[in-house]
Structure formats: structure tokens, C-alpha cells
Design a protein around this motif. Sequence first.
Motif, PDB file in Angstrom:
ATOM      1  N   GLU B  64      45.229  17.029  -9.553  1.00  0.00           N
ATOM      2  CA  GLU B  64      45.256  17.954  -8.456  1.00  0.00           C
ATOM      3  C   GLU B  64      44.898  19.564  -8.978  1.00  0.00           C
ATOM      4  O   GLU B  64      44.325  20.329  -8.544  1.00  0.00           O
ATOM      5  N   ARG B  65      45.306  19.644 -10.389  1.00  0.00           N
ATOM      6  CA  ARG B  65      45.179  20.835 -10.858  1.00  0.00           C
ATOM      7  C   ARG B  65      43.558  21.249 -11.267  1.00  0.00           C
ATOM      8  O   ARG B  65      43.015  21.999 -10.794  1.00  0.00           O
ATOM      9  N   LEU B  66      43.081  20.068 -11.427  1.00  0.00           N
ATOM     10  CA  LEU B  66      41.565  19.952 -11.847  1.00  0.00           C
ATOM     11  C   LEU B  66      40.957  20.533 -10.489  1.00  0.00           C
ATOM     12  O   LEU B  66      40.065  21.387 -10.405  1.00  0.00           O
ATOM     13  N   TRP B  67      41.165  19.959  -9.386  1.00  0.00           N
ATOM     14  CA  TRP B  67      40.594  20.225  -8.179  1.00  0.00           C
ATOM     15  C   TRP B  67      40.825  21.427  -7.350  1.00  0.00           C
ATOM     16  O   TRP B  67      40.367  21.868  -6.493  1.00  0.00           O
ATOM     17  N   TYR B 257      33.299  21.788 -19.679  1.00  0.00           N
ATOM     18  CA  TYR B 257      34.798  21.802 -19.095  1.00  0.00           C
ATOM     19  C   TYR B 257      35.650  20.934 -19.989  1.00  0.00           C
ATOM     20  O   TYR B 257      36.559  21.187 -20.429  1.00  0.00           O
ATOM     21  N   VAL B 258      35.119  19.685 -20.115  1.00  0.00           N
ATOM     22  CA  VAL B 258      35.597  18.679 -20.790  1.00  0.00           C
ATOM     23  C   VAL B 258      35.936  19.167 -22.209  1.00  0.00           C
ATOM     24  O   VAL B 258      37.218  19.365 -22.786  1.00  0.00           O
ATOM     25  N   TYR B 259      34.926  19.551 -22.927  1.00  0.00           N
ATOM     26  CA  TYR B 259      34.902  20.022 -24.174  1.00  0.00           C
ATOM     27  C   TYR B 259      35.705  21.205 -24.574  1.00  0.00           C
ATOM     28  O   TYR B 259      36.692  21.251 -25.267  1.00  0.00           O
ATOM     29  N   ASP B 260      35.611  22.377 -23.391  1.00  0.00           N
ATOM     30  CA  ASP B 260      36.524  23.338 -23.752  1.00  0.00           C
ATOM     31  C   ASP B 260      38.043  23.035 -23.358  1.00  0.00           C
ATOM     32  O   ASP B 260      38.879  23.639 -24.374  1.00  0.00           O
ATOM     33  N   TYR B 261      38.322  22.187 -22.681  1.00  0.00           N
ATOM     34  CA  TYR B 261      39.743  21.973 -22.560  1.00  0.00           C
ATOM     35  C   TYR B 261      40.350  21.175 -23.570  1.00  0.00           C
ATOM     36  O   TYR B 261      41.420  21.339 -24.198  1.00  0.00           O
ATOM     37  N   ALA B 273      41.380  14.224 -17.630  1.00  0.00           N
ATOM     38  CA  ALA B 273      41.275  13.964 -16.281  1.00  0.00           C
ATOM     39  C   ALA B 273      39.881  14.495 -15.868  1.00  0.00           C
ATOM     40  O   ALA B 273      39.228  13.686 -15.004  1.00  0.00           O
ATOM     41  N   ALA B 274      39.395  15.516 -16.322  1.00  0.00           N
ATOM     42  CA  ALA B 274      37.714  15.972 -16.070  1.00  0.00           C
ATOM     43  C   ALA B 274      36.916  15.003 -16.761  1.00  0.00           C
ATOM     44  O   ALA B 274      35.988  14.479 -15.993  1.00  0.00           O
ATOM     45  N   SER B 275      37.164  14.246 -17.928  1.00  0.00           N
ATOM     46  CA  SER B 275      36.126  13.387 -18.323  1.00  0.00           C
ATOM     47  C   SER B 275      36.388  11.939 -17.618  1.00  0.00           C
ATOM     48  O   SER B 275      35.317  11.334 -17.463  1.00  0.00           O
ATOM     49  N   THR B 276      37.429  11.717 -16.971  1.00  0.00           N
ATOM     50  CA  THR B 276      37.692  10.618 -16.114  1.00  0.00           C
ATOM     51  C   THR B 276      36.862  10.849 -14.975  1.00  0.00           C
ATOM     52  O   THR B 276      35.775   9.835 -14.298  1.00  0.00           O
ATOM     53  N   MET B 277      36.795  11.977 -14.485  1.00  0.00           N
ATOM     54  CA  MET B 277      36.025  12.280 -13.361  1.00  0.00           C
ATOM     55  C   MET B 277      34.427  12.039 -13.513  1.00  0.00           C
ATOM     56  O   MET B 277      33.666  11.556 -12.712  1.00  0.00           O
ATOM     57  N   MET B 278      34.120  12.541 -14.774  1.00  0.00           N
ATOM     58  CA  MET B 278      32.591  12.322 -15.071  1.00  0.00           C
ATOM     59  C   MET B 278      32.332  10.547 -15.250  1.00  0.00           C
ATOM     60  O   MET B 278      31.298  10.409 -14.853  1.00  0.00           O
ATOM     61  N   LEU B 279      33.296   9.918 -15.673  1.00  0.00           N
ATOM     62  CA  LEU B 279      33.366   8.703 -15.783  1.00  0.00           C
ATOM     63  C   LEU B 279      33.029   7.898 -14.566  1.00  0.00           C
ATOM     64  O   LEU B 279      32.107   7.219 -13.949  1.00  0.00           O
TER      65      LEU B 279
END
Lengths: 311, 300
Positions: B64-67, B257-261, B273-279
Amino acid sequence: MDDTVSLKGRAAHSASRLAPGPKGKKPRPMFSPRNIMIYGALIFAAAYYLLPLYVMVVTSLKGMPEIRLGNIFSPPLEITFEPWVKAWSSACTGLNCDGLSRGFWNSVRITIPSTVVSIAIASINGYALANWRFKGADLFFTILIVGAFIPYQVMIYPIVIVLREIGLYGSLTGLIIVHTIFGMPILTLLFRNYFSSLPEELFKAARIDGAGFWTIYFKIMLPMSLPIFVVAMILQITGIWNDFLFGVVFTRPEYYPMTVQLNNIVNSVQGVKEYNVNMAATILTGAVPLIVYFVSGRLFVRGIAAGAVKG
Amino acid sequence: MTGQAYAGRPNQLLRNLHSKIASIPMILTAVVIFLGGTLWTVFYSFTNSKLLPRLSFVGLDQYERLWAAPRWLMSIQNLAIYGFFSLIFSLVIGFVLAALMDQKIRFENTFRTIFLYPFALSFIVTGLVWQWVLNPEFGVQSVVRSLGWTSFTFDPLYNQSIVIYGILIAALWQGTGLVMCLMLAGLRGIDEDIWKASRVDGIPMWKTYLFIIIPMMRAVFITTLVIIASGIVRVYDLVVAQTSGGPGIASEVPAKYVYDYMFQAQNLGQGFAASTMMLITVAIIIVPWAYLEFGGRKRG
């Protein structure tokens, strides 16, 4: 059919060979509209691809005053190699001012063992998959190939934890392991397909003569597979040299590979931007894969084609 | 497989032992890293891990935070624009170049070498070169202005609304050579008789390409598409080198985004969460392809 024709003499013979279509050497005028269009388009495209290389070289040979005055496409009025010397030996990243040479040697120390280890392991894997398949081998191989498509970002952090647990996080050894892991899918596929294409009789004959797993690998498979090893080397050397993400994640700053250091030099916020030094540094970093590319020629194409056709 | 069906040994595990030992690195990589690591990341994306991963579940909070994060939305938008144009232009340019190269031209090797050499260069080098070429003070913009067109503006890297196209130009420079090579290999695989037949029937060349050759090259196109697409999702180094995500957040991409977080903001949960979205994005690309490619025939 050809026999009857040949009786009528050479000229008639070659004429009849020309007849079926454009396969033979039908003389075409060099400057037909068609040719002009084709070569025009190709030369235009070639210019687009060559332009950045040209700009890099030209910029790196100019002094800063000339860069500020002129445009980036003009050839240097006065050629100077000072930017190259500076980029190599005294450009700064943060507090370090020993130039790109450190990154270069780091990259060498990363690339050579990573290439050797990853190819050694992947070739043995490929060999086992091609000739000594055991139950479940195909399942692992499928996971491996599917894994090649998973974004690295998904797997990076678990690897960080594993490496930290075994005390290799931040070291060169750790990075070499990471390169071996991520090189494995494509290399294993490459070797598996190659070994499968070798005649099976060879393998069977060696088995009958009592040769075991390792004997067959070292005495028969290895000597027969030099071309594919060269292809794998090209693939790995360029791939590992060009890597940025793993270098930045898995090493400490003193082991940063050349790409990371280059980025730090060029994109550093402090100090006056020295574009000529930046471009010299960029060429120096691109030089190794470019040399590999120009020397290897067709093998490079074969390597990427093999890398491209997955599954 | 290798004639051992008749081995009467009782212990199944010891059969083919050397092969199994030799495959340990592959098995470990496949199971521990690829499968285990992926599941681990997905699993921990439901926790509120900060500096270190820890098991306190928060459900879908991270997502939720991600989106809701403007930077993530920007990253996704950029990825969509970049991905769309990158696919179209790579395929079109790659195919046109390959078709031109296939006209029995002279200097074919020279042209191929020229088109493909950027592919040997890293994204960092690519990004830095194009950063310089597109530099508004010294690069293309200033050159055109000095020719007399003083109002000419072309500063993609400094203009928030078009910065992603600046990255696209660099990416196409680096990657179209590969597409050209794949397409050329596809074109060379087409039977010469097809061309003869279409010539006999008097079909114009462009029509032959469009309605006969391209449909025949379906497999090549799909493979190329998958390669380009999985490369697009990964795009990271290029952005880091060329713009560092700027100006502002205008050229951020998911991988960054993934790397920075994960490694800078020390907010692991967000990174997971972001990398899961990439997946998931990759899965959306790969699964239909794998289904089309391997689903039909049973694999032995």
C-alpha cells in the motif's frame, strides 16, 4: 541436364546457370536508385552508431579551454594526452585521488577468477546434464533457466545475508561467487547444448574402455570443446567487466570494479567538471570489452546468439 | 539415460554419484539462490523490516505504501513509457537494419561490426557518453544553435517531462545491434525459394516482408521480444550513469527504487515489496511466452 548444356560450350553453360534467378552474379549497376537507398540508409545508421565513439575520442584529446569554446564534434586543434594520464593515475573519487588504475586492477582481479570459476563449474554442470543425467537433473536445470529471467534485485538481499553469514560479504571472493551464480544459467545451457551435440558413440566408447566421469571430461570432452570455451570466455569477460550492480552491492569501496569507479569519478558532485578527463576515463573503461569484441569478431556474435536463444 | 538402467544397486542415491557431486553447485544455485532467495524476498515483503530483516508481519502494508509513493508511481510510469518505445523501436530499427543487411550488400561485416559494437560496452559507459552528447551546454543543442538556429532546444536530460526519452536514445544505441543480429539470423534462416516464389508472383518486396517473411519469423520475434522485455525491467545502470534518476525524480525506474530502499534508505520492507512487483512484471511477460513456447508439446 547440365551435360547437354556443357556440349554447347562454356558461355552457354554459364548463361543457363544464370537463368533461374538472382542467385548467380547478375551484374548490377553500382549506383542504381535501389543501391543508393540501401547504402544511404546503412551509412546514416552507421553514423549514428559511430558518433558517440567519435565524440568520446575527440573530447578526450582536447584541453578544457578548447572544450568550453568549441563544439563537441569538432576535431581537436591541439592534441593532448594529459586527460588520459589524469584519468588513469590521478582522477579523484571522494578522498581517493589515484585515478582509474585502481578500478582497472580491481576489475582484472574480479574478472579473471570469476570467468575461470564460472566456466569451470558451468562446463561440468553442462557435461553432467548432457551425458550423466540423474533423476531430477532436468528439474534443477529448469529452475536454473527460469531463474535467469528473475530480476537480480529479487535475489540480491538473500545473497547478501548468505555471504555475510559465511564471512565473505564485501570481499572479492564473495563477488566471484556472485558472478559464478548469475553466469550459471546461460553458461550451463551453452555447455549442455554443446556437449549434447557431440556424437554419443564417443562417450559410449570411453565408457566401455572403463573411463569414469572425470576422465571422460578431462580427456575427451575438454579437448574437443575449445571453441565453446572461447565463446563462454567472451561472454563472461565482457559481461563481468561491464557489471555495475554486483560490484556496487557486494564489494567494499576499495574493491570497487572499474565501472563503479568510473561512475563515481564522472558523476561526482564536487569540483569542476573535467569533461575531457571523464571521456578519457570512459574510453579506458570501455576499452577491454571493445578489444575483446573486435578481436573475437564472429565468435562474439555466436556468443550473444547463444546467450539470446534461451530455453 | 546413459545405459545404467540395468544397474542393480540397491542404493538409488549412489547411482551416478560423481555426476551428482559435480552438479552440487548447480543444485545449490537453483534451489537455494534462485528458488529460495526469491521466495525469501517475497515472504519478507510482508514484514516491516527496516535496517535488518525481521519477522513482524504487516500484511500488505508495504505494498500500500509502495503504490502511494510518488517516486514508485513515477518509476512505473517511466518503465511503461521506456518499455513501450524501447520494444517498438528496437524491433523496428533492428528489423529494418537486418533487412537492409540482407540485400547481399558489400561490406556486410563492417556494417555489422559498427552496429553491434555498442552492445559490447557497459550501460555505465553508454550512459556517460550520452550524458555528454546530450549535454545542452556543449552537446547537440549547442552545436545546432551555433549553426544559426538559436532557439533550438534539445535538452532531454535536463527536462523533467522528456528525460526518459533521453535515456531511451542511449538504450537504443546500445541494444539495437543485438536485435539486428537476431533478426538477421532469422532472415538468413528463411528459405530462398520463398523469395523466388514471391518474385515470380510479382509481389513487391515490402509486401513480401510484411505479409510473408515477418509472419514466418514469428519465433524469432517472440524470442527477441522476451529478451528485450526482460532487459527493460532490469534497466538500472544506464539510469544511474546518465541521470542518477534526475532531474528530481523524473527518470527513476523500479530497479533503482529497489536498490535505494534496500541499501541506502535502509527500508528493506519497501525494497522487498518493490522487487516483488518487479518479479510479477517479469512473470507477466514470461509466463504467457513459456506457455506458448513449451505448453503445447510435452517436454521429456
